[in-house]
Write a protein that holds these residues in place. Sequence first.
Motif, PDB file in Angstrom:
ATOM      1  N   VAL A 248       0.836  -1.204   0.000  1.00  0.00           N
ATOM      2  CA  VAL A 248       0.000   0.000   0.000  1.00  0.00           C
ATOM      3  C   VAL A 248       0.871   1.255   0.000  1.00  0.00           C
ATOM      4  O   VAL A 248       0.619   2.190  -0.757  1.00  0.00           O
ATOM      5  N   LYS A 249       1.897   1.265   0.825  1.00  0.00           N
ATOM      6  CA  LYS A 249       2.795   2.432   0.874  1.00  0.00           C
ATOM      7  C   LYS A 249       3.455   2.640  -0.482  1.00  0.00           C
ATOM      8  O   LYS A 249       3.539   3.767  -0.985  1.00  0.00           O
ATOM      9  N   GLY A 250       3.907   1.571  -1.106  1.00  0.00           N
ATOM     10  CA  GLY A 250       4.529   1.670  -2.420  1.00  0.00           C
ATOM     11  C   GLY A 250       3.566   2.167  -3.487  1.00  0.00           C
ATOM     12  O   GLY A 250       3.935   2.973  -4.339  1.00  0.00           O
TER      13      GLY A 250
ATOM     14  N   VAL B 272      -7.504   4.682   3.956  1.00  0.00           N
ATOM     15  CA  VAL B 272      -6.221   3.988   3.973  1.00  0.00           C
ATOM     16  C   VAL B 272      -5.101   4.944   3.575  1.00  0.00           C
ATOM     17  O   VAL B 272      -4.023   4.923   4.165  1.00  0.00           O
ATOM     18  N   ARG B 273      -5.363   5.792   2.584  1.00  0.00           N
ATOM     19  CA  ARG B 273      -4.351   6.795   2.198  1.00  0.00           C
ATOM     20  C   ARG B 273      -3.955   7.624   3.408  1.00  0.00           C
ATOM     21  O   ARG B 273      -2.776   7.839   3.675  1.00  0.00           O
ATOM     22  N   ASP B 274      -4.956   8.106   4.138  1.00  0.00           N
ATOM     23  CA  ASP B 274      -4.697   8.940   5.310  1.00  0.00           C
ATOM     24  C   ASP B 274      -3.962   8.169   6.403  1.00  0.00           C
ATOM     25  O   ASP B 274      -3.035   8.692   7.023  1.00  0.00           O
TER      26      ASP B 274
ATOM     27  N   LEU C  59       1.031   7.003   9.497  1.00  0.00           N
ATOM     28  CA  LEU C  59       1.983   6.014   9.993  1.00  0.00           C
ATOM     29  C   LEU C  59       3.419   6.339   9.601  1.00  0.00           C
ATOM     30  O   LEU C  59       4.351   6.057  10.349  1.00  0.00           O
ATOM     31  N   PHE C  60       3.599   6.910   8.416  1.00  0.00           N
ATOM     32  CA  PHE C  60       4.945   7.149   7.917  1.00  0.00           C
ATOM     33  C   PHE C  60       5.305   8.626   7.885  1.00  0.00           C
ATOM     34  O   PHE C  60       6.273   9.009   7.231  1.00  0.00           O
ATOM     35  N   LYS C  61       4.580   9.425   8.649  1.00  0.00           N
ATOM     36  CA  LYS C  61       4.868  10.837   8.731  1.00  0.00           C
ATOM     37  C   LYS C  61       6.215  11.035   9.442  1.00  0.00           C
ATOM     38  O   LYS C  61       6.489  10.409  10.451  1.00  0.00           O
TER      39      LYS C  61
END
Length: 94
Positions: free
Chosen positions: A28-30, A84-86, A91-93
Amino acid sequence: MNSYNEELFQEKAELLKALAHPIRLCIVKGLLENGGCNVTHMKNCLNAPQSTISQHLQKLKSLGIIKGERNGLEINYTVANPLVRDLVKVLFKE
């Protein structure tokens, strides 16, 4: 105070469980970082067998987290769920 809606909480818990797996979270992150991609690209990035990635994609698709659009012989996947985008951004902020 909002009343307890068991169905809503179950739905959100399933979403979180799907994202809790490291490979699915990485997928998802990718997808968010690349604006979408195909399985071959994911395979090269994750260094995992295509069958493993396909299983994780199916789980993500079944929950409406991602969607796939066919382009010739390839399927290009993108994140379909704005929540999920948010979540992934938080999570990766840095």
